[in-house]
Design a protein around this motif. Structure first.
Motif, PDB file in Angstrom:
ATOM      1  N   LEU A 198      -2.066  17.223   8.184  1.00 22.85           N
ATOM      2  CA  LEU A 198      -1.202  17.517   9.187  1.00 22.85           C
ATOM      3  C   LEU A 198      -1.319  16.718  10.371  1.00 22.85           C
ATOM      4  O   LEU A 198      -0.053  17.214  10.473  1.00 22.85           O
ATOM      5  N   GLN A 199      -2.565  16.741  10.828  1.00 21.23           N
ATOM      6  CA  GLN A 199      -1.792  16.196  12.445  1.00 21.23           C
ATOM      7  C   GLN A 199      -1.720  14.717  12.011  1.00 21.23           C
ATOM      8  O   GLN A 199      -1.853  14.118  13.419  1.00 21.23           O
ATOM      9  N   HIS A 200      -2.725  14.556  11.161  1.00 20.66           N
ATOM     10  CA  HIS A 200      -2.918  12.575  11.427  1.00 20.66           C
ATOM     11  C   HIS A 200      -2.225  12.168   9.969  1.00 20.66           C
ATOM     12  O   HIS A 200      -1.217  11.125   9.896  1.00 20.66           O
ATOM     13  N   ASP A 201      -2.610  12.315   8.924  1.00 18.65           N
ATOM     14  CA  ASP A 201      -2.470  11.341   7.926  1.00 18.65           C
ATOM     15  C   ASP A 201      -0.858  11.506   7.533  1.00 18.65           C
ATOM     16  O   ASP A 201      -0.372  10.907   6.735  1.00 18.65           O
ATOM     17  N   ILE A 202      -0.467  12.873   7.107  1.00 19.95           N
ATOM     18  CA  ILE A 202       0.883  13.351   6.421  1.00 19.95           C
ATOM     19  C   ILE A 202       1.645  12.202   7.033  1.00 19.95           C
ATOM     20  O   ILE A 202       2.189  12.080   5.815  1.00 19.95           O
ATOM     21  N   THR A 203       1.874  11.731   8.472  1.00 20.18           N
ATOM     22  CA  THR A 203       2.784  10.690   8.927  1.00 20.18           C
ATOM     23  C   THR A 203       2.161   9.294   8.740  1.00 20.18           C
ATOM     24  O   THR A 203       2.995   8.529   8.460  1.00 20.18           O
ATOM     25  N   GLU A 204       1.444   8.615   7.911  1.00 26.07           N
ATOM     26  CA  GLU A 204       1.038   7.701   7.425  1.00 26.07           C
ATOM     27  C   GLU A 204       1.471   7.320   5.711  1.00 26.07           C
ATOM     28  O   GLU A 204       2.073   6.880   5.125  1.00 26.07           O
ATOM     29  N   LEU A 205       1.082   8.731   5.415  1.00 24.94           N
ATOM     30  CA  LEU A 205       2.037   8.473   3.759  1.00 24.94           C
ATOM     31  C   LEU A 205       3.378   9.060   3.293  1.00 24.94           C
ATOM     32  O   LEU A 205       4.335   8.513   2.415  1.00 24.94           O
ATOM     33  N   LEU A 206       4.220   9.475   4.684  1.00 25.77           N
ATOM     34  CA  LEU A 206       5.538   9.835   4.654  1.00 25.77           C
ATOM     35  C   LEU A 206       6.017   9.421   5.701  1.00 25.77           C
ATOM     36  O   LEU A 206       6.780  10.364   7.020  1.00 25.77           O
ATOM     37  N   PRO A 207       5.823   8.265   6.138  1.00 27.50           N
ATOM     38  CA  PRO A 207       6.515   7.487   7.591  1.00 27.50           C
ATOM     39  C   PRO A 207       7.639   8.185   7.785  1.00 27.50           C
ATOM     40  O   PRO A 207       7.759   8.347   8.765  1.00 27.50           O
ATOM     41  N   ASP A 208       8.823   8.431   7.100  1.00 28.18           N
ATOM     42  CA  ASP A 208       9.602   7.993   7.393  1.00 28.18           C
ATOM     43  C   ASP A 208      10.853   9.273   6.988  1.00 28.18           C
ATOM     44  O   ASP A 208      11.536   9.657   7.418  1.00 28.18           O
ATOM     45  N   ASP A 209       9.867  10.629   7.037  1.00 34.23           N
ATOM     46  CA  ASP A 209      10.278  12.049   6.537  1.00 34.23           C
ATOM     47  C   ASP A 209       9.513  12.650   8.554  1.00 34.23           C
ATOM     48  O   ASP A 209       8.665  13.122   8.449  1.00 34.23           O
ATOM     49  N   PRO A 210      11.474  13.138   8.419  1.00 38.52           N
ATOM     50  CA  PRO A 210      10.915  13.867  10.073  1.00 38.52           C
ATOM     51  C   PRO A 210      10.407  14.431  10.187  1.00 38.52           C
ATOM     52  O   PRO A 210       9.588  15.578  10.809  1.00 38.52           O
ATOM     53  N   ARG A 211      10.626  15.867   9.349  1.00 41.24           N
ATOM     54  CA  ARG A 211       9.622  16.722   8.828  1.00 41.24           C
ATOM     55  C   ARG A 211       7.760  16.409   9.052  1.00 41.24           C
ATOM     56  O   ARG A 211       7.426  17.483   9.589  1.00 41.24           O
ATOM     57  N   ALA A 212       7.913  15.531   8.462  1.00 40.67           N
ATOM     58  CA  ALA A 212       6.308  15.414   8.807  1.00 40.67           C
ATOM     59  C   ALA A 212       6.084  15.390   9.824  1.00 40.67           C
ATOM     60  O   ALA A 212       4.641  15.512  10.422  1.00 40.67           O
ATOM     61  N   HIS A 213       6.614  14.775  10.502  1.00 40.49           N
ATOM     62  CA  HIS A 213       6.371  14.383  12.403  1.00 40.49           C
ATOM     63  C   HIS A 213       6.112  15.023  12.720  1.00 40.49           C
ATOM     64  O   HIS A 213       5.597  15.618  13.986  1.00 40.49           O
ATOM     65  N   PRO A 227       1.152  -1.080   0.263  1.00 39.63           N
ATOM     66  CA  PRO A 227       0.348  -0.164   0.209  1.00 39.63           C
ATOM     67  C   PRO A 227       1.076   1.170   0.443  1.00 39.63           C
ATOM     68  O   PRO A 227       2.345   0.992   0.507  1.00 39.63           O
ATOM     69  N   VAL A 228       0.517   2.766  -0.419  1.00 39.16           N
ATOM     70  CA  VAL A 228       0.678   3.816  -0.812  1.00 39.16           C
ATOM     71  C   VAL A 228       0.622   4.111   1.189  1.00 39.16           C
ATOM     72  O   VAL A 228       2.249   4.576   1.985  1.00 39.16           O
ATOM     73  N   HIS A 229       0.344   4.235   1.886  1.00 42.97           N
ATOM     74  CA  HIS A 229       0.037   4.652   3.481  1.00 42.97           C
ATOM     75  C   HIS A 229       0.815   3.621   3.915  1.00 42.97           C
ATOM     76  O   HIS A 229       0.959   2.649   3.989  1.00 42.97           O
ATOM     77  N   ALA A 230       1.594   3.869   5.168  1.00 43.39           N
ATOM     78  CA  ALA A 230       1.857   3.129   5.600  1.00 43.39           C
ATOM     79  C   ALA A 230       1.609   1.778   7.147  1.00 43.39           C
ATOM     80  O   ALA A 230       2.079   0.826   7.026  1.00 43.39           O
ATOM     81  N   PHE A 231       0.510   2.602   7.357  1.00 37.02           N
ATOM     82  CA  PHE A 231      -0.832   0.959   8.328  1.00 37.02           C
ATOM     83  C   PHE A 231       0.103   1.168   9.058  1.00 37.02           C
ATOM     84  O   PHE A 231       0.157  -0.739   9.530  1.00 37.02           O
ATOM     85  N   SER A 232       1.245   2.023   9.909  1.00 38.32           N
ATOM     86  CA  SER A 232       0.840   1.522  10.687  1.00 38.32           C
ATOM     87  C   SER A 232       0.241   0.832  12.151  1.00 38.32           C
ATOM     88  O   SER A 232       1.734   0.625  13.069  1.00 38.32           O
ATOM     89  N   ALA A 233      -0.558   1.202  12.376  1.00 40.78           N
ATOM     90  CA  ALA A 233      -1.482   0.644  13.512  1.00 40.78           C
ATOM     91  C   ALA A 233      -1.424  -1.276  12.827  1.00 40.78           C
ATOM     92  O   ALA A 233      -1.946  -1.946  14.102  1.00 40.78           O
ATOM     93  N   ASP A 234      -1.372  -1.333  11.361  1.00 36.94           N
ATOM     94  CA  ASP A 234      -1.117  -2.935  10.963  1.00 36.94           C
ATOM     95  C   ASP A 234      -0.318  -3.228  10.258  1.00 36.94           C
ATOM     96  O   ASP A 234      -0.342  -4.126   9.484  1.00 36.94           O
TER      97      ASP A 234
END
Length: 958
Positions: free
Chosen positions: A799-814, A508-515
């Motif tokens: 910006l508060q939620h989806d951005i880190t699911e789409l760019l999980p490895d970019d510290p700027r997103a966090h 998937p494109v999203h990280a689905f970090s909880a799954d």
């Protein structure tokens, strides 16, 4: 004749209930009358289909699914025919929802006693079919015990009435009498031995001492003997006053051991839980301190007491700890309803999360509601814990301890053949365990496909033979729900999440970090409890409008699961059936919060649309091209930036669209719903206005170097697409408000966008590309650590939620996620920290400020509107928040062709009536651009943003 729904889209939605089992039906029908049911049975006979009755589909045992004709009575066959307050009865059709009946009865001070946890969506017909109970059964009994009479339709289309004393059919009476007389000893010694002995058929009600009550015997037959077409049920008087005693014990086993001692007059609930449930609850976001109101202990009992006065209820509750002085550790007794509600929320929230383990792992029903005589519960629970440990399984027991019933979902592994075999071994050993304590494999949910095979463990051959004879009397051809109770299917056949469930997988494109990064695991979240079918709350808007299972969150999840399976929906991401199921999803995100397992259908829909439409040129042309509305609405940020390169272009567009023929042509070319009015645009973008305004503001050009060095704390105002190009009033007001509060306002002037419109239309490559470009522009501002204040809730949540699911490895997103706040949150924090508050109390021409407030669905789901309410209170505004959820427009969704009728239906559900009922001069508050657009196009009102309300108060002071 009601139409048969035999399309694959519908059949896929009905493939399961709340159980682990899967059966693809041949067809689904939603009758409106008795005559239509009769015609449906004839059609099923002609086609050789078995018939499966279905209500809310909340069964965890797999007794509401099958491969024949599913007859769903919940959508249309759901009238309350009569309430007799003197006889304390209600006559209803089977599709009436439990809460619907309870609400109607409350007018007379009465209620329907059975109240399972699914009371907001379970049908009474389904409750009777499964002999459901609930937390108050210790006082008011099971569904069978609250049944007066039934009318049922047999396979040949005959209707017969069943009640105490027999049936309306002499031949049936004769056969049932012979059955009873042949098994008198067994009926008296094996059945009806304790309240929650629900497994099998309740044939003990045929005994003369029980009044030869055929209606009660028919309850709990799980749709295997006929179709319920009408029922009369008892109503009970609600205690005028209640008090709650919560008692703490050393552990859950001690609480279970003590529970039977509270079965005394006046006690209406004896609910139990242990510290493992509380520990699991505390792993959830925002619940870290849950349970502070509880008394000391490691296990608790919730004992509610009813009485004629509040004092009597409180004193009775205070006396309860004295019944177990030797084992109780601590206790809390409350009479105030608000305090009691706060305590109950702990228990209910804990029970809601057991569909997912604390570490996010999957937990499944199967051994969901076993029961033993209450005096044996402590010993049984101890042995159950030991069996789980021995077999390396995890689960969190809780339940109706006063009646000996235990709920638990367990960490079964259904992904492999060995895991399924391990499941069978556990279930067989658990059945032997419960039998040793004289118990029942089902305590309120019925046997279904999960436990019917186990009846041979807990019942004698004679008892099971009597069950088979009872079914043949009513259903000689095994027409109704075969494989359940009598001649049972194997308990490990056709498991939905079992081997083969994911023959089609993807990255998937999203990280689905909880799954664990798995789209398939995310889809497995849905266990089918059906909270999305409730008419209360914000989830699920399209189901609220249609009451169609296909358009519930659960129905969509089933379609996605079938797509991944690839057995019947064979074209994967290109599936038109799944596309149809997802079409009415508004992406409101309510399910991300209100679903017990946090299903996030907005994200799943975006992921599906991304893969469904081919990327590249074919996304724009050819047979796989996207709908034009996806392009015009999805690419709106880019189109607006392009248009504004020509000075005066936005003003020209507004002028031209004043002419209806031009507006209609624009909508036609842009693929926009014809009944919608086009939005208007700012004469100039907000960013352009900000760049040339008076010097009290500072401009962060090219990524953040401020043009002013004024010694004020700096904040960044986010120029979202909607505020920047279509509604600059909130933006200009926010600048003035923040400056008046003592801040230097910065605004990024580079090409920034959260990517929301591309995300909601499933154009995820462009979403990521836009976010990366935004992060490049924002980098200096991020390094400075300035707060980022969002005005548009949907963009803020992005910006508060989806951005880190789409760019999980970019510290700027966090960093963006951590820095982004709403204006309300920022202003409330400013005031609470003692900052300048340059506002007067707001008044309207009607007097003190009053407001009707529509909270944006994204903020309601994944944000927190309470800071905004605190600001409004400080401004002297009395705010009434509109109930329900999404306004009905939902960004691009409401502008897509074919959605207008449902959009308006949703507006009329709560929002439009609340605005019309508001007093003259009331503020209509809506921070979302979509919400304000829906209000403007559906009422005579004009919505305003919190920033504009604050600005009005600021100007009043000046």
């Amino acid at each position: 004749m009601t139409a048969l729904r035999d399309d694959l889209t519908t059949r896929a939605a009905y493939v399961s209930d709340a159980s682990i089992y899967r059966r693809l039906p041949a067809a689904v029908a939603e009758p409106r009358s008795v005559e239509e049911i009769r015609e449906l049975l004839a059609t099923a006979r002609e086609n050789g289909w078995p018939v499966i009755s279905r209500g809310g589909g909340t069964s965890v045992a797999g007794n509401a699914i099958g491969d024949g004709l599913v007859i769903d009575t919940s959508r249309y066959f759901n009238r309350i025919l009569e309430i007799d307050p003197h006889a304390r009865t209600a006559t209803i059709e089977p599709g009436v929802i439990c809460d619907q009946l309870r609400d109607a009865a409350s007018e007379f001070g009465l209620t329907y006693g059975p109240d399972p946890s699914t009371h907001s969506r379970a049908t009474v017909g389904g409750m009777v079919a499964n002999n459901a109970c609930g937390s108050h059964s210790v006082a008011w009994g099971t569904s069978a015990q609250n049944l007066v009479s039934l009318t049922v339709m047999l396979a040949d289309g005959r209707e017969v009435t069943l009640d105490a004393g027999g049936t309306s059919d002499a031949a049936l009476d004769s056969q049932l009498t012979q059955l009873r007389d042949r098994h008198l000893a067994m009926l008296r010694t094996e059945l009806g031995q304790f309240p929650r002995q629900v497994s099998g058929y309740g044939l003990h009600y045929l005994l003369s001492e029980n009044g030869f009550d055929v209606a009660k015997a028919f309850a709990g037959t799980e749709g295997t003997c006929g179709i319920i077409t009408r029922l009369t049920v008892k109503l009970v008087a609600k205690p005028p006053f209640t008090a709650l005693a919560v008692l703490g014990f050393t552990d859950a086993i001690a609480a279970a051991t003590a529970a039977p001692k509270f079965r005394v007059r006046g006690v209406t609930t004896i609910e139990g839980m242990g510290s493992d449930l509380l520990d699991a609850l505390r792993t959830r976001p925002g619940q870290e301190n849950a349970g502070r109101e509880l008394p000391e202990g490691g296990g608790w009992l919730y004992c509610e007491v009813g009485a004629d006065t509040q004092e009597a209820a409180f004193e009775a509750a205070r006396a309860l700890p004295g019944l177990v002085e030797e084992t109780v550790v601590d206790s809390v007794v409350v009479g105030d309803p608000a305090e009691a509600r706060a305590l109950w929320r702990i228990r209910e929230a804990g029970a809601g999360i057991v569909t997912r383990l604390p570490d996010g792992g999957e937990a499944w029903p199967g051994w969901e509601d076993s029961a033993v005589p209450p005096q044996h519960l402590g010993a049984y629970l101890k042995d159950l814990y030991a069996l789980l440990d021995e077999m390396d399984l995890r689960g969190i027991p809780f339940g109706h301890f006063g009646e000996g019933c235990v709920h638990i979902r367990i960490s079964f592994d259904f992904n492999t053949d060995e895991g399924v075999a391990h499941y069978r071994r556990f279930i067989e050993r658990a059945a032997e365990l419960v039998h040793r304590y004289g118990g029942s494999v089902s305590g309120e949910h019925g046997d279904g496909r999960a436990r019917s095979e186990l009846l041979s463990t807990i019942y004698s051959d004679e008892a099971r033979g009597a069950f088979a004879r009872f079914k043949r009397i009513f259903d000689p051809d095994n027409f109704f729900n075969p494989g359940v109770v009598v001649d049972p299917e194997p308990l490990d056949r056709g498991i939905r999440p079992g081997p083969g469930a994911r023959t089609f997988e993807l990255t998937p494109v999203h990280a689905f970090s909880a799954d664990d990064g798995s789209f398939g695991q995310a889809i497995n979240r849905c266990v089918g409890v059906g909270a999305c079918r409730s008419d209360s709350g914000a989830m699920c808007p399209s189901f609220h409008a249609t009451h169609d299972e296909v358009h519930s969150t659960r129905g969509r999840m089933r379609s996605l699961a079938e797509m991944l399976r690839g057995e019947h929906i064979t074209d994967g991401w290109k599936s038109k059936e799944t596309y149809e199921a997802l079409d009415l999803c508004l992406s409101c995100k309510a399910c991300a919060t209100e679903c017990p397992v946090n299903v996030d259908m907005a994200t799943y829909k975006a992921e599906f649309l991304h893969h469904h439409f081919r990327q590249g040129l074919s996304s724009f042309v050819g047979k796989d091209r996207r709908p034009m509305a996806h392009l015009t609405m999805g690419w709106m940020p880019w189109l607006m930036k392009l248009v504004t390169r020509v000075p005066g272009s936005l003003r020209a567009v507004n002028f031209l669209e004043r002419f209806r023929p031009i507006e209609e042509l624009t909508k036609k070319l842009g693929g926009i719903e014809p009944k919608r009015r086009m939005i208007r645009f700012n004469d100039t973008p907000l960013t352009s206005w900000f760049k040339t305004r008076t010097p009290q503001g500072a401009v962060a050009r090219g990524g953040g170097r401020a043009a002013s060095s004024a010694e004020k704390p700096s904040v960044v105002l986010w120029p979202d697409t909607f505020t920047n190009f279509s509604a600059d009033g909130p933006g200009k007001a926010a600048v003035a408000v923040l400056e008046a509060m003592g801040y230097r306002v910065l605004m990024p002037m580079g090409n920034v966008c959260c990517g929301l419109t591309w995300h909601s239309t499933g154009q995820l490559d462009m979403t990521r590309r836009t976010l990366l470009q935004t992060l490049d522009v924002m980098e200096p501002l991020l390094e400075a650590g300035y707060p980022i204040i969002g005005l548009e809730p949907s963009c803020t949540v992005m910006l508060q939620h989806d951005i880190t699911e789409l760019l999980p490895d970019d510290p700027r997103a966090h960093k963006v996620r951590a820095l982004t706040v709403t204006l309300g949150e920022f202003s409330a924090r400013h005031a609470e920290d003692g900052g300048d508050w340059p506002f007067d109390t707001l008044e309207t021409h009607a007097g003190p400020g009053t407001a009707v407030c529509q909270v944006h669905c994204h903020e309601k789901a994944q944000g927190d509107f309470t800071p905004e309410l605190r600001v409004l209170e400080k401004l002297g505004v009395d705010t009434a928040v509109v109930g329900g959820g999404c306004c009905g427009l939902a960004g691009n969704w409401g502008f897509e062709p074919g959605h207008h009728e449902i959009s308006q239906t949703l507006g009329e559900r709560n929002l439009f009536p609340a605005i019309r009922a508001a007093g003259p001069g009331s503020i209509v508050l809506a921070d979302g651009f979509s919400c304000r657009t829906q209000i403007a196009q559906g009422t005579d009102a004009e919505g305003v943003h919190l920033a504009q309300v604050m600005y009005a108060a600021l100007r009043a002071e000046k």
